[in-house]
Design an enzyme around this catalytic site. Structure first.
Site, mmCIF file in Angstrom:
data_model
loop_
_atom_site.group_PDB
_atom_site.id
_atom_site.type_symbol
_atom_site.label_atom_id
_atom_site.label_comp_id
_atom_site.label_asym_id
_atom_site.label_seq_id
_atom_site.Cartn_x
_atom_site.Cartn_y
_atom_site.Cartn_z
ATOM 1 N N HIS A 48 0.956 -1.014 0.064
ATOM 2 C CA HIS A 48 -0.009 -0.010 -0.111
ATOM 3 C C HIS A 48 0.794 1.237 -0.080
ATOM 4 O O HIS A 48 1.088 1.776 0.925
ATOM 5 C CB HIS A 48 -0.970 0.045 1.138
ATOM 6 C CG HIS A 48 -2.146 0.877 1.087
ATOM 7 N ND1 HIS A 48 -1.913 2.160 1.399
ATOM 8 C CD2 HIS A 48 -3.207 0.860 0.579
ATOM 9 C CE1 HIS A 48 -3.418 2.813 1.456
ATOM 10 N NE2 HIS A 48 -4.187 1.779 0.607
ATOM 11 N N PHE A 49 1.447 1.581 -0.865
ATOM 12 C CA PHE A 49 1.405 1.184 -2.288
ATOM 13 C C PHE A 49 2.858 0.971 -2.707
ATOM 14 O O PHE A 49 3.700 1.834 -2.449
ATOM 15 C CB PHE A 49 0.782 2.293 -3.322
ATOM 16 C CG PHE A 49 -0.964 2.392 -2.861
ATOM 17 C CD1 PHE A 49 -1.538 1.536 -3.496
ATOM 18 C CD2 PHE A 49 -0.955 3.721 -2.358
ATOM 19 C CE1 PHE A 49 -3.016 1.901 -3.027
ATOM 20 C CE2 PHE A 49 -2.342 3.861 -2.033
ATOM 21 C CZ PHE A 49 -3.317 3.048 -2.320
#
Length: 150
Positions: A48-49
């Protein structure tokens, strides 16, 4: 003031899901201020991410909910061995800015209402004085402790 040892005595959460590192102010029945230090080695940053690490908003809300539970425990001098706080609902959640590795997330909790075993709180998360998220939390204190599945 509470350090991580006292927080762990109250909350059942453990790494990687314990999201409160320190409590710096408690006014029982009224408010609490705590911190979560956000570091690049948090396991959620892997996905993420990739290449653009951002703390998931739901985990910011979870940190606020955990801080709310600490306030309930300390306000009522509850025994964490015999009672547990369960989140029942989140209302009016808003996300204002991303939280990044290296940020210190300040968690501010205020009691809106407390009646019996039900607590309603408002949580505000800030970084360097800038609001990044907020929400209202409804929780209940239960005498029923569930044992983990094996």
């Amino acid at each position: 003031m509470m350090d991580i040892g006292e927080i762990q005595r109250l909350l059942p959460h453990r790494y990687p899901f314990l999201l409160v590192d320190k409590v710096v102010e408690i006014v029982p029945g009224q408010k609490l201020t705590a911190y979560k230090n956000v570091t690049i080695n948090e396991p959620f940053f892997t996905g993420h991410f990739p290449g653009h690490p951002v703390m998931p908003g739901v985990l910011i809300l979870e940190a606020l909910a955990q801080a709310s539970a600490i306030l309930a425990y300390k306000s009522e001098n509850m025994d964490p061995e015999s009672k547990v706080t369960y989140l029942m609902g989140v209302d009016n959640a808003k996300f204002r800015k991303p939280v990044l590795p290296g940020d210190r997330l300040q968690l501010g909790i205020e009691v809106i209402r407390h009646k019996g075993v039900i607590w309603k709180t408002k949580g505000t998360a800030t970084v360097d004085g800038v609001k990044v998220a907020e929400g209202e939390f409804l929780a209940t204190v239960s005498h029923e402790l569930r044992t983990p599945l094996t």
